[in-house]
Design an enzyme around this catalytic site. Structure first.
Site, PDB file in Angstrom:
ATOM      1  N   CYS A 197     -14.946 -17.893 -25.883  1.00 17.35           N
ATOM      2  CA  CYS A 197     -14.589 -16.470 -25.876  1.00 17.35           C
ATOM      3  C   CYS A 197     -15.083 -15.889 -27.196  1.00 17.35           C
ATOM      4  CB  CYS A 197     -13.081 -16.294 -25.729  1.00 17.35           C
ATOM      5  SG  CYS A 197     -12.536 -14.567 -25.867  1.00 17.35           S
ATOM      6  N   CYS A 222     -16.626  -7.732 -24.827  1.00 15.44           N
ATOM      7  CA  CYS A 222     -16.731  -9.182 -24.651  1.00 15.44           C
ATOM      8  C   CYS A 222     -17.832  -9.662 -25.587  1.00 15.44           C
ATOM      9  CB  CYS A 222     -17.063  -9.532 -23.198  1.00 15.44           C
ATOM     10  SG  CYS A 222     -17.380 -11.301 -22.942  1.00 15.44           S
TER      11      CYS A 222
END
Length: 280
Positions: free
Chosen positions: A210, A80
């Site tokens: 993101c 991530c």
């Protein structure tokens, strides 16, 4: 009453619960970690977050710590981008690392990170893989894995996109089975700027930002000659992420030689959760 200290942080609006789990405090509560994550990520009933980051020990040479990253549905993700920046700053604030530079272990491999401002962190991501074009619904789309899988779709009007509907459609499309994919809708603004909206796998909704999606979208923009490095990415939160990369061969499935992601890593608050946070 059981207690666990946590930090609530966000990277460009992508929010996380971070826990120092080097002493296995999460496992010691007697609940499966996946279920614990789902419960504390539930907005309204508990703390609420897009994901949970557990900082752990590692015997891996040259790494200061390891992480386990969980999406808010309890699933594990190997990487991530926004979370990795928060992990670096968390480790520094907690004294897990004493230097502003670190290398840590993720499911996608070793990640180098550096604190370059009071709340700004730059991370070098693992080399992207599996670059390819995809033909769906009579449209050319692009796929690349930047630690996790991403589909990139260029659009003319980013505000008109039904992210929830189309994101879910392509996220679960059979050609990406069984793991599925994240889905990014991208508008190129100029040679160095793009706007992005992302439907995140594991969150199963559009998120405010993101990091790996911003990276994937920047790389695809570069590989298709729509933008050049560094690329500024305008996220849904209004925050800007910056992606630096070097293209070695845009005809290869592994065309990128080096990639960095830079952006904010904000500490919202430090708290102590008690068992009512996960036992409801």
């Amino acid at each position: 009453m059981r207690k666990i200290e946590f930090f609530k942080m966000n990277g460009s609006g992508n929010d996380f619960i971070l826990i120092d789990n080097r002493e296995h405090v999460v496992e010691n509560i007697g609940l499966k970690t996946e279920e614990f994550v789902k419960r504390i990520c539930k907005r309204g009933l508990s703390i609420g977050a897009d994901g949970v980051i557990l900082i752990e020990n590692t015997d891996e040479p040259d790494c200061d710590f390891a992480w386990q990253f969980y999406n808010n549905d309890g699933s594990i993700a190997s990487m991530c981008g926004n979370g990795s920046r928060c992990a670096v700053r968390f480790a520094y604030l907690k004294g897990i690392i004493s230097d502003t530079k670190t290398t840590f272990l993720t499911g996608a491999g070793k990640i180098y990170g550096e604190i370059v401002g009071i709340n700004t962190v730059k991370v070098q991501l693992t080399k992207p893989t599996d670059y390819k074009t995809v033909e769906l619904d009579n449209q050319t789309m692009y796929f690349i894995n930047t630690g996790v899988p991403h589909l990139v779709i260029f659009v003319d009007d980013i505000e008109a996109v039904d992210v929830e509907k189309l994101g879910a459609k392509y996220r679960y499309h059979e050609i990406f089975a069984p793991a599925g994919t994240n889905v990014n809708f991208v508008k190129v603004l100029d040679d160095n700027t793009i706007a992005i909206r992302t439907y995140e796998r594991g969150v199963e909704a559009e998120t405010l930002a993101c990091g790996t999606g911003a990276t994937a979208s920047s790389l695809i923009s570069g590989l298709t000659n729509k933008a050049i490095s560094p690329v500024e990415v305008r996220t849904r939160s209004g925050k800007i992420l910056k992606v630096y990369f070097q293209i070695k061969d845009n005809k290869s499935s592994e065309p990128i030689d080096m990639v960095f992601l830079e952006g904010d890593s904000m500490l919202s608050f430090v708290g102590t959760m008690i068992d009512e946070a996960w036992d409801y």
